[in-house]
Design an enzyme around this catalytic site. Structure first.
Site, short mmCIF file in Angstrom:
data_model
loop_
_atom_site.label_atom_id
_atom_site.label_comp_id
_atom_site.label_asym_id
_atom_site.label_seq_id
_atom_site.Cartn_x
_atom_site.Cartn_y
_atom_site.Cartn_z
N LYS A 119 0.84 -1.21 0.00
CA LYS A 119 0.00 0.00 0.00
C LYS A 119 0.87 1.26 0.00
O LYS A 119 1.93 1.29 0.63
CB LYS A 119 -0.89 -0.03 1.25
CG LYS A 119 -1.86 1.12 1.38
CD LYS A 119 -2.71 0.94 2.65
CE LYS A 119 -3.73 2.06 2.80
NZ LYS A 119 -4.63 1.81 3.95
N SER A 194 -9.31 2.13 2.83
CA SER A 194 -8.35 2.89 2.05
C SER A 194 -7.31 2.03 1.33
O SER A 194 -6.57 2.55 0.49
CB SER A 194 -7.63 3.89 2.96
OG SER A 194 -6.91 3.20 3.98
N SER A 218 -10.18 -0.34 6.69
CA SER A 218 -9.42 -0.10 5.45
C SER A 218 -8.79 -1.34 4.82
O SER A 218 -8.38 -1.29 3.67
CB SER A 218 -8.33 0.95 5.69
OG SER A 218 -8.93 2.19 5.92
#
Length: 548
Positions: A119, A194, A218
């Protein structure tokens, strides 16, 4: 005006540079794959991509599959998924050198030769961690985060970084720099966030193991929306050193870093690899708890608590059915299921999570957007945060009967004084002890709960920040929780959705009903929860659910 125009022009130039770098990344991936295919025309990429992680890693370790075959198979597939969903922000070109060096390794780690995706907010040396902010472009990390260092020592090969929503405080996946990421299962849907770039890439088969973070769902939203598995561990089970948070320094709602993969066994292998001496030495604040094989391998029947709704966000018909069917199948498999009553979720969301994360009236959060070109989809939030206290009081008083602006008013209500923050932290601790007492009174091992789904249409997560109630509860409690897809939306679910009213029958409920519509065939997941530090039991429960 001239100064402002020049400033804006400078910012757009930086955005353009970052987009060009993203373009160059994809071109480099394409060239690398083409070069490999020309040199090795007989390699069967499709059969490599079809192997589950435990089997793939076994073949890599016993030498029956060369690391570069696996690496270029995944670079090729990742390129395809990135072209379709816009999930990759950067290709880590040094991964090609790492693959070449891999063959010389004497000690083969548990993830030897496994390509992994990372990420955007997780530091990789020499690469930006932008969080979707222009001010973070061209500020490469000085060193790898601890998680990335341990992955490398275990032989894994981080090869791409993936997209996130601006600021990370969202469960969609869009920012001004890299744009919107799409769901690989249906391009009109959000991949969740996210860790949305990870969800899209792993869900589309372009990565076999991905890493994200979770402060309100997330990891779990992208996994549920893209039909894969994820584990959000207890906040400090894995090191967060070198990982950038959405709201720095807040302690009310606990963030965690965790893995995403197609199946539970892959998550277990990943945790086995990460929970090693390297992790404990590189970050001494992480408790030295190696992976407990005995708990994970146990076949003892479980005592499982469950609930179908939190009485705050009404579950979609498919969510409710997912829990009911899973409960029935678990009972048929010999486990005991016990109803668990969940209360005061609205209080928990607004007073613990929202007030806890924005105890300064959202000031430090707002500061991050200073000098940015776009405030993403947070117009109302910004307006409220900047408005004077008397106006917030008036608005919260007017909107109370309608439940309408309450989430936002709560969000940015007022500055909390130090003693109010302390008493809030104390209240969260008390809430956690009460929750555990209720759990222990029922003598539970684990808990089965709904997970928001199916994937919402693009643009809706931003309007539906309140729908994080099912996930954020377990960040406030800091319990390990995993997501496992169990069913898909049926035509009958779609029919029943027509009668969806919600608990408050307000604008949020009507909007959520719209966001769920037209989802036949999309996956729906459940959450599997355990008590703090019991990741192995959580994974064992997830494995039971997956096998049903």
């Amino acid at each position: 005006l001239l100064l402002r125009w020049r400033r804006r022009r400078g910012l757009w130039k930086k955005v353009e540079e970052a987009r060009q770098r993203q373009e160059r990344s994809l071109v480099r991936m394409e060239m690398a794959v083409r070069r490999f295919r020309e040199q090795h025309p007989s390699v069967n990429m499709v059969s490599i991509l079809s192997l589950p992680l435990p089997e793939l890693s076994k073949k890599l370790r016993d030498g029956s599959l060369p690391p570069e075959h696996v690496f270029y198979a995944y670079v090729g597939k990742a390129l395809q998924i990135a072209t379709e969903t816009n999930c990759i922000t950067e290709y880590l070109q040094e991964s090609e050198t790492q693959v070449r060096k891999a063959k010389l390794s004497e000690k083969l780690g548990l993830l030897y030769g496994v390509p992994v995706s990372i990420k955007d907010s997780i530091d990789c040396e020499g690469h930006d961690s932008t969080l979707g902010f222009i001010k973070n472009i061209n500020k490469p990390a000085a060193e790898d985060s601890v998680v990335v260092q341990v992955l490398r020592r275990q032989g894994a090969i981080p090869f791409v970084k993936t997209n996130v929503p601006q600021s990370l405080i969202s469960y969609d996946c869009k920012n001004l720099i890299f744009g919107q990421t799409f769901n690989p299962l249906l391009y009109t849907r959000s991949p969740g966030g996210s860790s949305g770039g990870e969800g899209a890439l792993v869900g589309g088969g372009g990565s076999i193991l991905g890493f994200g973070t979770d402060v309100g769902g997330s990891l779990r939203f992208p996994a549920a929306f893209c039909g894969i598995c994820a584990l959000k561990p207890t906040g400090n089970r894995l090191s967060k050193k070198g990982i950038i948070a959405g709201v720095l320094g807040q302690k009310a709602v606990v963030a965690a870093v965790g893995p995403m993969a197609k199946d539970v066994e892959s998550l277990a292998l990943c945790m086995r690899a990460l929970l090693c001496e390297d992790m404990f030495n590189l970050d001494s604040t992480v408790p030295p708890l190696p992976f407990n094989e005995e708990v994970y391998a146990s076949t003892q029947p479980l005592r499982i608590g469950y609930y179908e709704t939190d009485f705050f966000t009404m579950p979609s018909p498919a969510m409710r059915r997912a829990v009911r069917e899973t409960k029935q199948l678990l009972e048929d498999a010999g486990h005991t299921l016990v109803p668990f009553e969940i209360t005061n979720v609205d209080y928990m969301i607004f007073n613990f999570c929202v007030r806890g994360m924005f105890a300064d009236g959202g000031a430090s959060f707002l500061k991050k957007f200073k000098g940015e070109l776009e405030k993403s989809s947070m117009g109302l939030f910004f307006w409220l945060a900047k408005s004077p206290s008397w106006l917030k009081t008036l608005l919260s008083w007017i909107s109370k009967p309608f439940h309408l602006l309450m989430p936002f008013i709560g969000f940015v209500s007022f500055f909390s004084t130090v003693d109010e923050v302390w008493s809030l932290h104390h209240e969260i601790e008390e809430f956690c002890h009460q929750f555990i007492a209720q759990w222990k009174k029922l003598n539970l091992d684990v808990m089965l709960c709904p997970m928001l789904g199916p994937a919402l249409s693009i643009g809706y997560p931003g309007k539906l920040s309140v729908a994080v109630s099912y996930t954020m509860l377990y960040n406030a409690l800091d319990f390990p929780v995993g997501v496992v897809p169990v069913t898909v939306v049926t035509d009958k679910d779609e029919e029943e959705l027509k009668g969806y009213k919600g608990y408050f029958r307000d604008w949020w409920d009507r909007t959520l009903a719209k966001a769920f519509r037209g989802s036949a065939g999309l996956p729906v997941a459940v959450q599997c929860v355990a008590l703090p530090w019991q990741e192995e039991l959580c994974l064992r429960f997830m494995k039971e659910v997956e096998a049903l």
